[in-house]
Write a protein that holds these residues in place. Structure first.
Motif, PDB file in Angstrom:
ATOM      1  N   ILE A   1       0.851  -1.191   0.000  1.00 54.91           N
ATOM      2  CA  ILE A   1       0.000   0.000   0.000  1.00 54.91           C
ATOM      3  C   ILE A   1       0.882   1.235   0.000  1.00 54.91           C
ATOM      4  O   ILE A   1       1.793   1.375   0.818  1.00 54.91           O
ATOM      5  N   ASP A   2       0.598   2.135  -0.925  1.00 51.28           N
ATOM      6  CA  ASP A   2       1.262   3.430  -1.005  1.00 51.28           C
ATOM      7  C   ASP A   2       0.252   4.465  -0.514  1.00 51.28           C
ATOM      8  O   ASP A   2      -0.774   4.695  -1.150  1.00 51.28           O
ATOM      9  N   TRP A   3       0.548   5.082   0.623  1.00 50.09           N
ATOM     10  CA  TRP A   3      -0.399   5.989   1.265  1.00 50.09           C
ATOM     11  C   TRP A   3      -0.185   7.426   0.780  1.00 50.09           C
ATOM     12  O   TRP A   3       0.930   7.940   0.809  1.00 50.09           O
ATOM     13  N   HIS A   4      -1.269   8.057   0.360  1.00 50.76           N
ATOM     14  CA  HIS A   4      -1.250   9.414  -0.176  1.00 50.76           C
ATOM     15  C   HIS A   4      -2.377  10.239   0.431  1.00 50.76           C
ATOM     16  O   HIS A   4      -3.200   9.751   1.189  1.00 50.76           O
ATOM     17  N   SER A   5      -2.432  11.502   0.057  1.00 50.65           N
ATOM     18  CA  SER A   5      -3.617  12.330   0.270  1.00 50.65           C
ATOM     19  C   SER A   5      -3.707  13.291  -0.906  1.00 50.65           C
ATOM     20  O   SER A   5      -2.683  13.598  -1.527  1.00 50.65           O
ATOM     21  N   TYR A   6      -4.948  13.663  -1.289  1.00 45.20           N
ATOM     22  CA  TYR A   6      -6.165  13.494  -0.553  1.00 45.20           C
ATOM     23  C   TYR A   6      -7.261  13.069  -1.507  1.00 45.20           C
ATOM     24  O   TYR A   6      -7.063  13.013  -2.714  1.00 45.20           O
ATOM     25  N   GLY A   7      -8.485  12.820  -1.005  1.00 41.54           N
ATOM     26  CA  GLY A   7      -9.607  12.481  -1.859  1.00 41.54           C
ATOM     27  C   GLY A   7     -10.447  11.312  -1.382  1.00 41.54           C
ATOM     28  O   GLY A   7     -11.562  11.108  -1.846  1.00 41.54           O
TER      29      GLY A   7
END
Length: 426
Positions: A311-317
């Motif tokens: 899992i590649d964790w990002h923001s936002y949405g």
């Protein structure tokens, strides 16, 4: 000061999200900038044409339903006269950035035999404190965790992570592989990764479900894939996205590490060939030092016990994005299983605070990306599941990249509850 020439801003590739002039070593302030969400009614090109005369800082120009832009104070009145359908994300971006930047002081727990306090998640913190926090957390559980490094960033910072294992011993089980903060301005991703790490370590001896998960998998968690960019957001430019790599013959700085992976990098439409674009793909596939380190480490995990979940964790949405990004018609061979798991994850996340996440393949659900991590991990890295999760917020009231500190802990809690479901079912 005009930060962006509109001709370059909107002439960039479809993924243009920001700076289109040379990036100087300056301290950027956002005082008086007002951030708007503009409804596009599925015609973003028409809206871009209408706002082309403004020195807008784009938060997100990739969504077919809305554009998020910051307007400088001297242009707010003229922008509002356009009569566009808008809602306000930040009344004064500079004020909200200043509030977010009131970092709490972190007191190291080394030598106290105490686990770091959950008050860590009440505030954002300086990069040096993040390093200390991870060292302290690992020192509390020395028999089944270790800090490791996979290489160095362009400016020489170690890309560090924490390895956590269960009763089978170090490196004996398939990998669960998490990344955070590949895009520098997405501060909440580091905090969520840290919260998950905290729970995995502290709940092992008291929660039988967590023990079962830890005993089934080895966890490799890298909270700062882009340490140079993250530090730059804290010292110079809060909305910086890329790494800080300079290139001969280019006046603009930085490459998007998540458009630089050596898989489908050459496909057009999902990244930019302009060094001034926020989605600049680099001169060659995998040519950033950060990506070279990540690729080597990924292949090491593949060659060992394999990768079960990435899992590649990002923001936002608020999205749970499945393969693929490079082709909107492409689907993973186990797409049905992935879709079912993603729906279950979204349901479990929603149970904590009612936060809704949209699920689906990355390209067809959000926008095209090439040279991205999940596509590489799926087809080259051999991961059974490789996803991107875009964290809070979704609506215009959430703040975009500048997420209020009060939302750190809820973001971590809801993701952790979701992870307990996902890790028990992959």
């Amino acid at each position: 000061m005009k930060l962006f020439t509109t001709a370059l801003l909107f002439a960039a590739a479809p993924m243009a999200l920001g700076s289109a002039v040379p990036q100087l070593e300056r301290k950027m302030t956002y005082d008086g900038y007002k951030v708007f969400r503009i409804s596009t009614h599925h015609n973003p090109a028409a809206i871009k044409s209408k706002i082309a005369k403004f020195a807008a800082i784009p938060f997100n120009l990739d969504n077919n339903e809305h554009l998020d832009v910051a307007i400088p104070p001297e242009e707010v009145a003229a922008f509002e006269k356009l009569g566009l359908e808008t809602s306000v994300m930040h009344q004064d971006l500079g004020k909200d950035v200043a509030e977010e930047g009131n970092f709490a002081t972190y007191e190291s727990t080394v030598g106290t035999q105490a686990v770091p306090s959950l008050t860590w998640f009440n505030s954002y913190h300086a990069y040096a404190d993040h390093r200390t926090f991870f060292n302290d957390l690992q020192a509390s559980f020395p028999s089944n965790s270790e800090i490791f490094e996979i290489g160095n960033s362009f400016q020489g910072r170690p890309i560090f992570g924490i390895h956590i294992w269960g009763s089978g011993g170090k490196g004996s089980k398939p990998a669960i592989y998490f990344h955070g903060t590949v895009h520098a301005r997405e501060w909440i991703s580091a905090k969520v990764v840290e919260y998950i790490t905290y729970q995995l370590l502290t709940q092992y001896s008291t929660d039988t479900a967590i023990k079962a998960i830890r005993d089934k998998y080895d966890f490799y968690i890298l909270p700062f894939v882009n340490p140079d960019g993250f530090v730059y957001t804290q010292t110079n430019e809060r909305l910086w996205r890329k790494n800080r790599q300079t290139r001969s013959g280019a006046s603009c700085v930085g490459t998007d590490i998540n458009r630089n992976w050596p898989y489908k990098w050459e496909v057009t439409g999902g990244a930019s060939t302009s060094p001034c674009s926020e989605t600049y793909k680099g001169q060659a596939a995998g040519d950033t030092p950060e990506n070279k380190a990540l690729v080597a480490f990924t292949q090491k995990l593949k060659a060992s016990k394999g990768i079960k979940l990435y899992i590649d964790w990002h923001s936002y949405g608020q999205y749970i994005l499945l393969p693929y990004g490079y082709n909107c018609a492409a689907r993973a061979s186990n797409h049905a299983t992935q879709s079912s798991l993603a729906s279950g994850l979204a349901t479990r996340i929603r149970q904590s605070y009612g936060t809704s996440f949209t699920t689906g393949p990355s390209c067809s659900t959000l926008y095209q990306t090439t040279g991205s991590a999940p596509d590489y991990l799926t087809d080259v890295g051999g991961a059974t599941f490789a996803w991107t999760i875009e964290l809070r917020p979704a609506g215009s009231s959430g703040g975009g990249f500048v997420l209020p500190p009060a939302q750190i802990l809820p973001s971590g809690i809801e993701q952790w509850e979701g992870m307990k479901y996902l890790l028990a079912n992959v």
